[in-house]
Design an enzyme around this catalytic site. Structure first.
Site, PDB file in Angstrom:
ATOM      1  N   ASP A 378       3.059  -2.624   3.631  1.00  0.00           N
ATOM      2  CA  ASP A 378       2.366  -3.653   3.475  1.00  0.00           C
ATOM      3  C   ASP A 378       3.269  -4.922   3.327  1.00  0.00           C
ATOM      4  O   ASP A 378       4.514  -4.758   3.148  1.00  0.00           O
ATOM      5  CB  ASP A 378       1.771  -3.488   2.031  1.00  0.00           C
ATOM      6  CG  ASP A 378       0.714  -4.673   1.415  1.00  0.00           C
ATOM      7  OD1 ASP A 378       0.112  -4.947   2.245  1.00  0.00           O
ATOM      8  OD2 ASP A 378       1.251  -5.086   0.332  1.00  0.00           O
ATOM      9  N   ASP A 581      -4.031  -1.128  -1.662  1.00  0.00           N
ATOM     10  CA  ASP A 581      -3.169  -0.223  -0.930  1.00  0.00           C
ATOM     11  C   ASP A 581      -3.602   1.459  -1.226  1.00  0.00           C
ATOM     12  O   ASP A 581      -3.080   2.261  -0.613  1.00  0.00           O
ATOM     13  CB  ASP A 581      -1.883  -0.473  -1.226  1.00  0.00           C
ATOM     14  CG  ASP A 581      -1.498  -1.910  -0.755  1.00  0.00           C
ATOM     15  OD1 ASP A 581      -2.016  -2.434   0.454  1.00  0.00           O
ATOM     16  OD2 ASP A 581      -0.551  -2.519  -1.263  1.00  0.00           O
TER      17      ASP A 581
END
Length: 696
Positions: A378, A581
């Site tokens: 990420d 996430d």
């Protein structure tokens, strides 16, 4: 055992190092059993081999009295070794019985059968020697006593090694504060750390340990968090920042509100996670269990066949040879080293990871991490800091960089916009004394218009410059370059003249470039996954050395992208820190959660990085690879030892070289193989990783 202390209310204190104490008690118990077996085994061996010169007892075995005396000594040996079996070897028989009740066989089965077969044969030979062929009725109680001693010693060394490999946990526990200074009813009092309650205001002075987790209310300081996160540099803390219990305050004094105490603190959670991981099994260990479940019965069959072969085809005293070789096969084939190979490496690897703030949830996660081929990162909060920071100060002709930053930061002081605050914070970090702005006006979607001193200062975008008819052409090239790098460029004008450009961006973490380089050197394909626009994402990717970028991905689509990457059969790891996430972390073969992120992400992950640094990801993969390589080395050595040892114990060398392995040597060799496995696992304690070595 629990202890209660009376303050405002009852607070239960539960010791957190029970496992360490249990290891110590188990080690002490096994060593007592070892010494008991050895102290009995040595005299029994002297009786069994009086003819050996270095064991000869002068004037004891005179011809006239030798037969009766030797028989009496053998009787005493039998009784003494029975006590060895009952005390020192009791766990082998209880373990063998438990396995038998579940229709299986294990290490305990082999040891119990081997030692009891030697004892029963010796007793029958002593009581009714006439049933044996001439010259074969020779007791060897020494095999029972000495082999039991050697196996118990191997177990003791294993327990001791397990205790040593969890030193990282014990170091954390030892560093935990014993007392805390809290404010109660307006007074500052010192109480045991176990008595701190959620909501208490705790006072911390320079050099003191922080007793529990909390949030700073007053003051600022730098805190050494190395014992929890593995980061060597102190971290600056200001009001609103979180502090972790057991870390050390280095400089300033501050007050903080306790938010987590007892078993809820970060330290307690770390200890629990590492202990759970150390007690778990990796898939390779479960495979070993399956192999052992077939291996042990096979050894028992080989032992019986060995007995029959020697009894039917052996030389004189064939029965004695048959019993000795059958017992030796059982003892040397004991899969002690095989059974401990993976757990010992696993414990050492998990403990080593904890030293660097890498918390591995279980053995399966550790093994899977060693096989990763693609690593998805990420962007925001993982590669980058997750908050804007000043990156560039580019003055126009006639202005200096410090002067430009002074005007921009002074004008932005009253703005609440994150980009404005990033400029103000950067100026303060450089030690600039800012002026208080007047006639402040925030122009929505454009920027701010204000007066600093006696000068009219504008800070904002191109539209703000056009609104006030400022010629921005002199800095247009700089703006385009900054935007090409994914940065937010802001024009600054002073008294109607363009003064320059300042740029703000979500800055890259200091060690992201090095960590990603280490990942690529390990053969991993590194992919950036972000909801940000493609231009900004590619700009960040270029700076950190990432070739593949997945941008403009909505939060709900992140898990789908990870699933697509797994479609090719490759092992995929995902690193993230936010709530959005969490689904992707679960979808990946291995999820890595940045410890500075949300609790949801951490809960969904297989590996947690307490430091919030990508170095932790690289280290986790490195230590996983090293641990699995170490385990395979130990397994290979242990299986080779068993495979080679069984035919030698069965006596295949005797017809050619007259060499026959004794049960005593088989027991010693088995103990030596266990020591070899322990020694190999302990090598991980000295493991040096690229991810940390280059910045150490």
């Amino acid at each position: 055992m629990q202890k209660e202390i009376e303050y405002d209310e009852k607070v239960t204190i539960t010791p957190t190092d029970d496992e360490t104490a249990a290891h110590q008690r188990e080690y002490a118990s096994l060593m007592r059993k070892f010494w008991f077996a050895l102290l009995i085994g040595i005299p029994v061996m002297l009786v069994a081999y009086p003819e050996i010169p270095w064991l000869y007892l002068p004037n004891l075995f005179v011809p006239e009295s030798s037969e009766a005396l030797i028989r009496s000594l053998f009787v005493l040996s039998g009784v003494a070794t029975l006590s060895v079996m009952a005390y020192s070897g009791r766990q082998f028989f209880t373990g063998a019985w438990a396995a038998f009740r579940h229709h299986s066989a294990d290490m305990n089965t082999l040891i119990a059968l081997g030692t009891s077969a030697a004892w029963i044969y010796s007793t029958v030979a002593l009581v009714v020697p006439g049933i044996f062929p001439s010259g074969t009725a020779n007791p060897f109680y020494d095999v029972t006593a000495i082999v039991t001693a050697l196996v118990v010693l191997g177990q003791a060394l294993e327990v001791r090694a397990k205790g040593q490999t969890s030193q990282a946990i014990r170091k954390l526990l030892d560093l935990q504060a014993k007392t805390a200074r809290v404010l109660r009813a307006g007074h500052e009092i010192e109480i045991p750390v176990e008595a701190v309650l959620v909501g208490d205001v705790v006072v911390v002075r320079p050099g003191e340990k922080i007793p529990v987790d909390g949030e700073i209310l007053e003051g600022r300081s730098s805190i050494d968090e190395s014992m929890v996160t593995g980061e060597s540099l102190p971290v600056d803390k200001v009001p609103g920042d979180e502090v972790i219990g057991a870390t050390v305050n280095t400089t300033g004094s501050f007050k903080f509100k306790a938010t987590k105490v007892g078993k809820d603190t970060a330290l307690a959670q770390i200890v629990k996670m590492v202990q759970d991981a150390m007690g778990s099994k990796a898939p390779i260990a479960r495979l070993v269990d399956v192999v052992s479940s077939y291996f042990v019965p096979a050894v028992m069959i080989i032992s019986i066949l060995t007995f029959l072969a020697w009894f039917n085809f052996g030389p004189n005293q064939a029965l004695a040879y048959a019993v000795v070789t059958a017992v030796t096969v059982l003892i040397i084939a004991c899969p002690c080293a095989v059974g401990m190979a993976v757990p010992m490496s696993l414990v050492a690897g998990v403990g080593k990871g904890a030293e660097h703030g890498v918390l591995i949830r279980n053995g399966e996660a550790l093994q899977s991490a060693s096989r990763l081929e693609i690593l998805v990162l990420d962007k925001t909060g993982t590669i980058t800091r997750g908050k804007p920071g000043l990156t560039d100060v580019l003055p126009a002709a006639g202005f200096q960089a410090n002067e430009l930053l002074f005007y921009a930061a002074s004008a932005d002081q009253l703005s609440e916009h994150p980009l404005a605050q990033a400029i103000v914070q950067a100026a303060r970090n450089q030690g600039q004394e800012l002026a208080e702005p007047s006639e402040f006006e925030a122009v929505p979607g454009h920027g701010v218009s204000t007066v600093v001193g006696e000068k009219k200062v504008l800070v904002g975008n191109r539209k703000l410059m056009e609104r006030y008819q400022i010629d921005a052409l002199p800095v247009q090239t700089d703006v385009e370059n900054l935007q090409g790098e994914g940065k937010t460029a802001m024009y600054v004008a002073v008294d109607g003249i363009i003064a320059g450009v300042v740029a703000v961006a979500d800055t890259i973490k200091d060690d992201s470039v090095q960590a990603i380089r280490v990942m690529r050197e390990m053969g991993l394909e590194v992919v950036m996954l972000t909801g940000d626009n493609l231009r900004t994402a590619q700009a960040i990717a270029r700076q950190v050395g990432i070739q593949r970028v997945l941008a403009d991905v909505l939060p709900e689509d992140k898990a789908r992208e990870v699933h697509m990457l797994r479609q090719g059969g490759k092992k995929v790891g995902m690193v993230g820190d936010g709530i959005n996430d969490a689904p992707a972390l679960v979808e990946a073969d291995i999820g890595f959660a940045i410890g500075t992120g949300t609790d949801v992400a951490i809960e969904a992950a297989d590996i947690t990085l307490m430091s919030g640094s990508l170095k932790g990801v690289a280290y986790a993969i490195e230590i996983s690879k090293a641990t699995m390589q170490n385990a395979r080395q130990s397994l290979f050595g242990a299986f080779v030892y068993n495979t080679a040892g069984i035919p030698i114990a069965a006596g295949v060398l005797f017809p050619f070289f007259g060499i026959l392995l004794s049960p005593l040597l088989a027991g010693a060799a088995m103990a030596a193989s266990s020591v070899t496995v322990i020694t190999n696992a302990n090598r991980l304690r000295f493991f040096k990783a690229k991810s940390f070595a280059e910045t150490a």
